[in-house]
Design an enzyme around this catalytic site. Sequence first.
Site, PDB file in Angstrom:
ATOM      1  N   LYS A  82     -41.280 -45.176  43.810  1.00 22.69           N
ATOM      2  CA  LYS A  82     -41.711 -44.851  45.179  1.00 22.69           C
ATOM      3  C   LYS A  82     -43.232 -44.756  45.265  1.00 22.69           C
ATOM      4  CE  LYS A  82     -39.489 -40.933  45.691  1.00 22.69           C
ATOM      5  NZ  LYS A  82     -38.924 -40.791  44.333  1.00 22.69           N
ATOM      6  N   ARG A 100     -36.914 -33.788  50.710  1.00 21.86           N
ATOM      7  CA  ARG A 100     -36.202 -33.729  49.427  1.00 21.86           C
ATOM      8  C   ARG A 100     -34.854 -33.028  49.581  1.00 21.86           C
ATOM      9  NH1 ARG A 100     -40.245 -35.445  45.757  1.00 21.86           N
ATOM     10  NH2 ARG A 100     -39.777 -34.778  43.664  1.00 21.86           N
ATOM     11  N   ARG A 140     -43.725 -43.053  31.378  1.00 16.34           N
ATOM     12  CA  ARG A 140     -44.761 -43.024  32.426  1.00 16.34           C
ATOM     13  C   ARG A 140     -45.984 -42.234  31.957  1.00 16.34           C
ATOM     14  NH1 ARG A 140     -43.255 -41.310  38.498  1.00 16.34           N
ATOM     15  NH2 ARG A 140     -42.887 -39.236  37.658  1.00 16.34           N
ATOM     16  N   ARG A 156     -34.511 -32.766  36.891  1.00  7.86           N
ATOM     17  CA  ARG A 156     -34.934 -33.430  38.137  1.00  7.86           C
ATOM     18  C   ARG A 156     -33.831 -34.345  38.656  1.00  7.86           C
ATOM     19  NH1 ARG A 156     -40.186 -36.247  36.405  1.00  7.86           N
ATOM     20  NH2 ARG A 156     -40.520 -36.766  38.588  1.00  7.86           N
TER      21      ARG A 156
HETATM   22  P1  AMP Z   1     -42.933 -35.966  42.696  1.00  7.88           P
HETATM   23  O1  AMP Z   1     -44.323 -36.333  42.305  1.00  7.88           O
HETATM   24  O2  AMP Z   1     -42.552 -36.466  44.062  1.00  7.88           O
HETATM   25  O3  AMP Z   1     -41.915 -36.319  41.638  1.00  7.88           O
HETATM   26  O4  AMP Z   1     -42.904 -34.376  42.829  1.00  7.88           O
HETATM   27  C1  AMP Z   1     -43.203 -33.546  41.722  1.00  7.88           C
HETATM   28  C2  AMP Z   1     -42.668 -32.155  41.955  1.00  7.88           C
HETATM   29  O5  AMP Z   1     -43.305 -31.579  43.118  1.00  7.88           O
HETATM   30  C3  AMP Z   1     -41.180 -32.055  42.252  1.00  7.88           C
HETATM   31  O6  AMP Z   1     -40.373 -32.067  41.079  1.00  7.88           O
HETATM   32  C4  AMP Z   1     -41.108 -30.706  42.981  1.00  7.88           C
HETATM   33  O7  AMP Z   1     -41.255 -29.627  42.062  1.00  7.88           O
HETATM   34  C5  AMP Z   1     -42.388 -30.743  43.832  1.00  7.88           C
HETATM   35  N1  AMP Z   1     -42.104 -31.381  45.133  1.00  7.88           N
HETATM   36  C6  AMP Z   1     -42.573 -32.587  45.584  1.00  7.88           C
HETATM   37  N2  AMP Z   1     -42.116 -32.846  46.814  1.00  7.88           N
HETATM   38  C7  AMP Z   1     -41.341 -31.783  47.160  1.00  7.88           C
HETATM   39  C8  AMP Z   1     -40.570 -31.471  48.314  1.00  7.88           C
HETATM   40  N3  AMP Z   1     -40.478 -32.293  49.353  1.00  7.88           N
HETATM   41  N4  AMP Z   1     -39.899 -30.276  48.320  1.00  7.88           N
HETATM   42  C9  AMP Z   1     -39.972 -29.445  47.287  1.00  7.88           C
HETATM   43  N5  AMP Z   1     -40.651 -29.684  46.158  1.00  7.88           N
HETATM   44  C10 AMP Z   1     -41.339 -30.855  46.088  1.00  7.88           C
END
Ligand code: AMP
Length: 217
Positions: free
Chosen positions: A13, A88, A127, A171
């Site tokens: 993404k 999310r 990654r 995750r």
């Molecule tokens: P990502 O970079 O999108 O994988 O996000 C990394 C981490 O940020 C996630 O595992 C969550 O801990 C937090 N996070 C990102 N977006 C959200 C969201 N919409 N709601 C809650 N936590 C989020």
Amino acid sequence: MRLVLVGPPGAGKGTQAVFLAAHYSIPHISTGDIFRANIKNETELGKLAKSYTDAGNLVPDSVTNEMVRDRLTWDDAQNGFLLDGFPRNVAQAEYLRAILAEKSTPLDAALEFSLENSEIIRRLTGRRTCRGCGSSFHIEFEKPAVDTICDKCGGELYQRPDDSEEVIANRLSVYADQTAPIISFYRNEGLLITIPALGEVSEISTRAIAALSAAVN
Ligand code: AMP
């Protein structure tokens, strides 16, 4: 174009978001990037978010929703935006629908990247992320010219703490339990577009643009 990207962690993404945001001249708003920047700068928001992000759990909706609401008021988001990593869960999706309805600016599409778990794990464990600009590389598929240095900005590449194997497992289970239900939510709204996320980065970009052009006027 007002767009959200949906899909499991590691589906690409973030990579596609950079391309799509440039293509449509809209800001790329990544909630994960915003949390990481706040953690790096040791802000109050960062201190609050860190324990959740490190464990691969969702930061509470009250915090995340407010952060997104504020970000969407910025000038650059008035003619469209691309949300990456938000919503999310269904409550966040409902919240987003409500704040956009207040401004009569509903979403145009929810673009889903679909990918199998085995491939997700392969992508995430390899990654590497730039501390400077946040760009992603991969130790096998998208190697930087020098192992620990970002090709784009010269920053240091590191493995995100939440890209370790045990956190990835959490995750994925958070995704299945909390995030995957938003796929049905957007299908019911008539906004869902699904594309396979396997293939070269450029192939997936082409697929994404073709699917969006066909679905959105
Ligand atoms: P990502 O970079 O999108 O994988 O996000 C990394 C981490 O940020 C996630 O595992 C969550 O801990 C937090 N996070 C990102 N977006 C959200 C969201 N919409 N709601 C809650 N936590 C989020």
